[in-house]
Design a protein around this motif. Structure first.
Motif, short mmCIF file in Angstrom:
data_model
loop_
_atom_site.label_atom_id
_atom_site.label_comp_id
_atom_site.label_asym_id
_atom_site.label_seq_id
_atom_site.Cartn_x
_atom_site.Cartn_y
_atom_site.Cartn_z
N UNK A 1 0.84 -1.21 0.00
CA UNK A 1 0.00 0.00 0.00
C UNK A 1 0.87 1.25 0.00
N UNK A 2 0.33 2.34 -0.55
CA UNK A 2 1.03 3.62 -0.60
C UNK A 2 0.52 4.61 0.43
N UNK A 3 -0.73 4.44 0.85
CA UNK A 3 -1.33 5.40 1.76
C UNK A 3 -2.26 4.66 2.69
N UNK A 4 -2.56 5.30 3.83
CA UNK A 4 -3.36 4.66 4.86
C UNK A 4 -4.69 5.38 5.01
N UNK A 5 -5.77 4.61 5.02
CA UNK A 5 -7.07 5.21 5.27
C UNK A 5 -7.55 4.79 6.67
N UNK A 6 -8.47 5.57 7.23
CA UNK A 6 -9.04 5.23 8.53
C UNK A 6 -10.00 6.32 8.92
N UNK A 7 -11.22 5.94 9.32
CA UNK A 7 -12.23 6.94 9.66
C UNK A 7 -12.22 7.25 11.15
N UNK A 8 -12.40 8.52 11.48
CA UNK A 8 -12.48 8.89 12.89
C UNK A 8 -13.83 9.56 13.21
#
Lengths: 348, 348, 348, 348
Positions: D122-129
């Motif tokens: 992966x190149x980038x990290x996603x995550x919802x707050x």
């Protein structure tokens, strides 16, 4: 089948449900919740519809728990169905590419297209001779004359021919010419036609209706399979949605969903699914990447003169380029384009 | 037809479009904009499809400017079409109510339903004898036996009978019994069937397909009208959308849209359009309030025992209550329920 | 919640499901079928989503059996919610008609429209001051200036004002002016906004999203109700489907479905639901016939000069004619148009 | 803009249209057909809506001929937009893969997922707050605590972080932490939010709404671009249709259509577009084969314990396998997965 009672149901209502379940030859199993009760009834497959239960007093909702299709189900038949079409196999590791014009327009048009498609790597030839046209004022197809041209193209190229059947009364004539019967989107639920094709032993390419669910497609296949004809190919060809930028919306999800639910081969029609030549190659690639077992693609030597579907028909050169791209993707997945048995030279 | 050129089009491309327009027998009119040019071509009706123009080099988009339907169009025929069905008129001020079971199941069932429907105010009797069922394992209809029971019900009550035809091969048999041919949603684009019905002189009740546009419904009517049969009733019966709370989504907008576009009578089927008895009366009322010329409603003496569509079938008492409500609304709009010519007593 | 095991599940997999059910604080009830097993787990409401169960090994499918909404549910609150809006009641026998322009454009436009609407029988005045426009290049609303004009129109006519709120940051300003907050279709799932409106004690008119299900509309209402604000009006305003003959498709079925599922008042917006003045009166009639508790209708003194929605805005005369028709239909159903408390003369 | 007159229009009506066209500052060009007349009006872009013309007397229909979007249009900007995100480029030949959980649930969860995703490619990290949840009774996100964990994960792995913004009031806080703002499907037409993001100079990942057309997605991008922020990534994430076998229907056609209409990068979210882990890898492959510039994929170390979207979250091993397949397909098309600038080792 699960029958869920309304909160505040009465004991009499519950008894009514239990009695109805038994009356249909099923065994009821009761579970009591805080406000509701659940009646599980095993063997629902033989219940023609849930309606009789849904309208009983005190019933909140009824849910099926088993799939309504049987012969096409992968549960019943875990291995892929693989069957031959005149020299190559469908449904196995090989990928099948069916190409040709929307309509057979003339002898030279179909012979020219067939040769170009064959050279570019196609395995089978498509061409319509009875056309389902939205308008009664549009070209309706060449009929038997078209079938004769297709037969000549088959001899020339070694490719089997795929032709749409629109009505029961066309069957006898078409049986003399056709290798694969195509059932179009508008006839996916023409149950009389499906039943009749189930009596034949020719391969049927069954296209999904414009607004048919995946389950309904499998139920239509069931009509053919129930007649003893096991050679059914399913075809995603785009569904109707609110989006108007393309003719239809390719339901690419349907490819892996179908491959999981059924053992039947699944192919994609990127021409109808997009409606525009510019989008046919990328969506063809996407279909193979998603796991489709083949493609059916509209190809025409001069799309600006096509009597129908010119906008979505690839020229032979563009088709050849598309086949190369598809081939490269197929190889990353351990698959190849199916060979054609008869060498093209022989036919020439 | 309007052909819009891409920004940056070349003079050669524009000449190509002009030539193509002329080649189709149309006269081109050019307008030059800031970045684009527009070619207006009059007489598009005779152009079978826009595809040949859409794929010409330099073309951005092509738009139709005239309606593709002709005989059904209100432009061509501004007055409402009014025609008689065995004793009452459809398409005028009177409202027609067709009622009966989804399937003819037995002699007693259809006779009982017919009498109850007649007493509650129905004008015509519906009942299926060939059933389009999603599953090959479901009840498929009584066939000719069912037609005989329907004929008996007609004699008893004086109501004409409306029966669905599913295939060309059923025509000959049905002609002997049926007053109105119903074409179901799944057959709305069974063009061979439509053309054959256009050759008869019996009224055709044409239901809109699950995902057919209003324009496509009118194009299908055109197939019947083009054969010389002018007695076509259009029927909205719900379309397929994302909403799952009801079986279909009643496209109530279609009622005033159709009344504006066509001179043909337009009725509503609130049973299929909702799928649930609880919603049939309010949607029946809504249909009449929106301007529909009639209703076709499923009625069954014992819905929990119906072999099909029990969930959406009204009991005779509920149907009678619905007719009263509909009548009151019709009267506020200067309309009434059409009378039935033969007194019920006479038939008994 | 019902967990259905796959045919051929193992005892360990079933134990895993039972353990997961217990881990969520639910009690499992087992039923063994021919090929499958069913685990019924009561109390699912506290399970945030079914996902944790759906992906357990051996699980075929998981089905909810109870409704996910609570405060808005008719099960919890069988009587209709009736609440006052500045002089009249919503949700009872009376029918409410909210009318006014899409956008407040000028002082004279809104005063003129308000008086005409009032005279024609409207109970409340609508008018947008912050406009959700698809294009950033379109008119975006008058802001506070518009609110002042609306307040003046309220004084003049005695009608409460209904204004759309688009963002949390607009709340403070709008609280000073507005009687009813409208939440537009595009904000139906703007959960932060809904939660903030739940903290106020002003009536909220919540419009259904373009592609929101009826259940999702009720879940959004739940956000407002959960904050303690019980004054929520639901509004059907058309959904997006494949049909392009009208701007949206009026989901008329939603009226009786909502009236059955919830105690909250339900109104219809025939202007957005059709997109064309010609169809507004028939669909307004249909909405009332289907059981709606009111209407919200776009009215403009000169639609050809309206900055937005001119195509679907009635002129005052056409609106007055529509109110008469609606009134007649309402009366056949034992309802009347709600009166306005302040006489128009007093305000003048 | 083309205004088509009704058959039978009067000279006065035509003059009225010509006058209205001039009143909007456009030049009318007239073409006379057999039954109708056409007024072509150049410069329509400055006309906010077609409504004022559609409701003029004698007008049959009005059609736009130019696209309503400008800054995002490929006509205005033929080359692909390529812009850097903290060490790699989006929109060029490289393919970007954004991975991570639906919600940030705990420090250990996000650090573990980040490392596994990074190792898998992966190149980038996603995550919802802040989570947009249909139900007010569901988990709503960790807020700032979650942002801190994400920042820690960025330091550890060198991957930039992609976080959803739901409201204008969250902007200030998020600006301190976030590399890429994600605008979710439900906020695609939250125009106030879009305008505010247009004022920032951070990359915005704009997801298509559930029932938004491709043109509407481009109009929403226009809001951001008009503010001077040129770093917009478009994301297809599935649309809502009648099919219920999958959570949404992946509109795979949208990939080539968008690549043709706009210069902005286009990525696919196969997790939301399918809703089930089994379908994520095939649809991810399809997206890349169709020409997408990247993917955003939900990955969770233990999906059965995920507080949201567990059903559609890949385990790290499955994600790594998917990346390999995607990489092979990308290579057949002359593309590669974008590298990450900071070596993972450095961060540990």
């Amino acid at each position: 089948m699960i029958v869920v009672m309304k909160p505040g149901y009465t004991p009499e209502q519950l008894e009514g449900v239990v009695a109805a379940v038994k009356a249909h030859g099923l065994t009821p199993h009761l579970t009591y919740g805080v406000e509701t009760a659940i009646v599980a009834a095993v063997g629902e497959f033989h219940v023609p519809a849930l309606d009789p239960f849904e309208i009983l007093d005190g019933v909140e909702t009824v849910k099926r728990i088993s799939q309504p299709f049987k012969l096409g189900s992968r549960q019943a038949h875990p291995e892929n169905s693989v069957f031959p079409i005149d020299g190559f196999n469908v449904g196995g590791d090989d990928i099948v590419i069916i190409a040709g014009p929307c309509s057979v327009e003339s002898r030279s048009q179909i012979l020219e297209t067939a040769q170009a498609a064959r050279e570019a790597g196609a395995n089978a030839l498509r061409g319509g001779v009875f056309k389902p046209r939205t308008s009664p004022y549009s070209f309706q197809g060449l009929g038997e004359e078209g079938l004769e041209y297709l037969a000549e193209a088959r001899e020339l190229t070694g490719m089997p021919i795929v032709v749409e059947i629109m009505s029961q009364v066309q069957l006898e004539l078409m049986l003399k010419y056709v290798d694969v019967f195509q059932v179009g989107a508008r006839n996916m639920q023409n149950f009389n036609l499906l039943r009749m094709l189930g009596e034949t032993r020719k391969t049927v390419l069954l296209k999904r209706g414009l607004s048919a669910t995946i389950e309904e497609l499998l139920m239509s296949a069931e009509y053919i399979l129930a007649g003893g004809n096991k050679q059914v190919i399913l075809c995603e060809r785009g569904i109707r949605t609110f989006e108007t930028a393309t003719r239809n919306t390719t339901d690419i999800n349907a490819i892996p969903v179908l491959k999981q639910l059924t053992h039947l081969p699944v192919i994609l029609d990127p021409s109808h699914a997009t409606g525009h030549v510019d989008y046919v190659p990328p969506i063809a690639r996407a279909g193979i990447a998603a796991g489709a077992d083949g493609l059916i693609v509209e190809v025409h030597p001069d799309p600006t003169r096509a009597v129908s579907d010119g906008k979505q028909s690839l020229k032979p050169e563009a088709f050849a380029a598309m086949v190369k791209q598809v081939k490269a993707i197929a190889e990353t997945m351990g698959r190849r384009i199916a060979p054609v048995h008869a060498p093209l030279e022989a036919g020439r």
